[in-house]
Design a protein around this motif. Structure first.
Motif, PDB file in Angstrom:
ATOM      1  N   GLN A  44     -14.658   7.375  -6.688  1.00  0.00           N
ATOM      2  CA  GLN A  44     -15.332   8.506  -6.796  1.00  0.00           C
ATOM      3  C   GLN A  44     -14.411   8.950  -5.097  1.00  0.00           C
TER       4      GLN A  44
ATOM      5  N   SER B  65      -3.420  12.826 -11.805  1.00  0.00           N
ATOM      6  CA  SER B  65      -4.442  13.061 -12.902  1.00  0.00           C
ATOM      7  C   SER B  65      -3.716  12.669 -14.030  1.00  0.00           C
TER       8      SER B  65
ATOM      9  N   TYR C  72     -11.805   9.514 -12.498  1.00  0.00           N
ATOM     10  CA  TYR C  72     -12.856   8.791 -12.023  1.00  0.00           C
ATOM     11  C   TYR C  72     -12.929   8.606 -13.735  1.00  0.00           C
ATOM     12  N   THR C  73     -13.522   7.177 -13.861  1.00  0.00           N
ATOM     13  CA  THR C  73     -13.577   6.532 -15.000  1.00  0.00           C
ATOM     14  C   THR C  73     -14.177   5.461 -15.326  1.00  0.00           C
TER      15      THR C  73
ATOM     16  N   VAL D  96     -16.141   1.861 -15.762  1.00  0.00           N
ATOM     17  CA  VAL D  96     -16.329   1.167 -16.799  1.00  0.00           C
ATOM     18  C   VAL D  96     -17.154   0.233 -17.089  1.00  0.00           C
TER      19      VAL D  96
ATOM     20  N   ASP E 103     -12.289  14.337 -10.023  1.00  0.00           N
ATOM     21  CA  ASP E 103     -12.766  13.934 -11.057  1.00  0.00           C
ATOM     22  C   ASP E 103     -12.447  13.944 -12.794  1.00  0.00           C
ATOM     23  N   THR E 104     -11.194  14.343 -12.480  1.00  0.00           N
ATOM     24  CA  THR E 104     -10.623  13.014 -13.639  1.00  0.00           C
ATOM     25  C   THR E 104     -10.427  11.769 -13.718  1.00  0.00           C
TER      26      THR E 104
ATOM     27  N   THR F 221      -9.880  -1.991 -19.846  1.00  0.00           N
ATOM     28  CA  THR F 221     -10.018  -2.343 -18.359  1.00  0.00           C
ATOM     29  C   THR F 221     -11.200  -3.358 -18.339  1.00  0.00           C
TER      30      THR F 221
ATOM     31  N   GLN G   3      -6.587   6.349 -13.851  1.00  0.00           N
ATOM     32  CA  GLN G   3      -7.876   6.403 -14.008  1.00  0.00           C
ATOM     33  C   GLN G   3      -8.374   5.039 -12.786  1.00  0.00           C
ATOM     34  N   THR G   4      -9.251   5.049 -12.510  1.00  0.00           N
ATOM     35  CA  THR G   4     -10.224   4.963 -11.485  1.00  0.00           C
ATOM     36  C   THR G   4     -11.399   4.675 -11.481  1.00  0.00           C
ATOM     37  N   SER G   5     -12.402   3.057 -10.817  1.00  0.00           N
ATOM     38  CA  SER G   5     -13.525   3.786 -11.064  1.00  0.00           C
ATOM     39  C   SER G   5     -14.316   4.527  -9.467  1.00  0.00           C
TER      40      SER G   5
END
Length: 334
Positions: A276, A268, A44-45, A47, A41-42, A156, A272-274
């Motif tokens: 889930q 964490s 997950y970013t 774009v 959850d942390t 990104t 950073q990733t898309s």
């Protein structure tokens, strides 16, 4: 009679201890799951990028146009998560960013760029390394520049859009790894072993040809060395992959379970990733396991030269077409 009573009492004690043990194990497993979920959850970013996918029929469809409830026969209308669920080929952009902690205001540059395609139909994964000095259009800036400047100029989203335009493929997922955070990650897993293809010195560390045991600082130096390598940037990218493989191997060992909270905390703050959590679970399904285990390494070629006193990697049309056709075939876009 007394003996039977003792046996029953012994059985009750055994069952009680067993129940407590099982509850403890389940609690431990759940705590790991909860911590993993918190970490994801942390990290997950999402774009917003110029997402597109070319179907086999040759139609370009924006993934955001997919309507709920309609028939999902056209892969061009599926979101990245839905592509995974449907067992379709997907692409991932891996960015090694050299910015310190990802929370810092300085954007930095993408020190390494790797495009991954995973095709469950051909049971094959392709890793394409893009030299950071590659001269190309930086989408959204209106300029031609080194491809690693895309992340510096627009983060990104601009990096993804630039890679999509260069390679003429959609990028479904991304993951950025803070290269400075490699030190923390390697230390968190208790160090790693890598097989160096050459002997060299970097930042006060001496590496031998063959097996090297590395702590965090040594791993960062190992991954960053460039100028003593006859292969230049290509060799540096290869060593970065060795460090990542070393971390993955160490994560698979039993000893890391005792230190999982520290490891998750480190990840964490540096990733950073898309993706889930459900996407990672899908990648571990039977549809994708064979492909993930069959990896082909590719390198975007080019010729290094100076222009206006700046070094660039110039990719000719033939080499660019070769890579575009290869990746489009793996993503089944033709």
């Amino acid at each position: 009679m007394q003996s039977n009573k003792r046996n029953k009492n012994g059985l009750k004690i055994f069952v009680s201890v067993l129940a407590i043990l099982v509850i403890g194990i389940l609690g431990y497993v759940y705590s790991i799951y909860a911590n993993v979920k918190d970490t994801m959850d942390t990290a997950y970013t999402p774009v917003e990028v110029e997402t597109f996918r070319t179907t086999n029929a040759g139609t370009v469809v924006d993934s955001s146009e997919a309507a709920d409830g309609e028939s999902r026969t056209d892969v061009g209308a599926l979101t990245p998560s839905e592509l995974l669920e449907a067992g379709e080929p997907v692409s991932i952009l891996l960015l090694g960013v050299d910015t310190g902690d990802l929370g810092r205001t300085e954007q930095g540059r993408s020190d390494s760029m790797v495009v991954v395609t995973i095709n469950p139909h051909t049971q094959k994964t392709t890793l394409l390394s893009i030299p950071r000095d590659t001269y190309t259009e930086i989408v959204g800036s209106g300029n031609m520049d080194k491809i690693n400047h895309a992340y510096a100029f627009g983060g990104t989203a601009m990096a993804i859009n630039t890679v999509q335009k260069l390679l003429d493929i959609p990028i479904d997922f991304y993951a950025t790894v803070n290269m400075a955070g490699i030190k923390e990650i390697v230390d968190a897993v208790g160090g790693i072993a890598v097989e160096s293809p050459l002997a060299f010195k970097q930042n006060g560390h001496a590496f031998i040809e063959g097996t090297n045991q590395l702590d965090g600082e040594a791993a960062l130096a190992f991954a960053r060395m460039r100028y003593e390598d006859p292969a230049g940037d290509t060799g540096r990218q290869g060593r970065q992959r060795l460090v990542i493989e070393g971390v993955i191997r160490k994560l698979a060992t039993a000893e890391t379970l005792l230190n999982y909270q520290n490891i998750l905390e480190t990840l964490s703050s540096n990733v950073q990733t898309s993706f889930q959590l459900s996407d990672f679970y899908t990648l571990q399904s039977q549809d994708y396991l064979g492909a993930v285990g069959n990896i082909e390494q590719q390198q975007l070629g080019g010729i290094g030269d100076m222009m206006d006193d700046i070094y660039y990697n110039f990719v000719d049309e033939t080499e660019l077409a070769r890579v575009q056709v290869l990746l489009q075939a793996e993503l089944e876009l033709e």
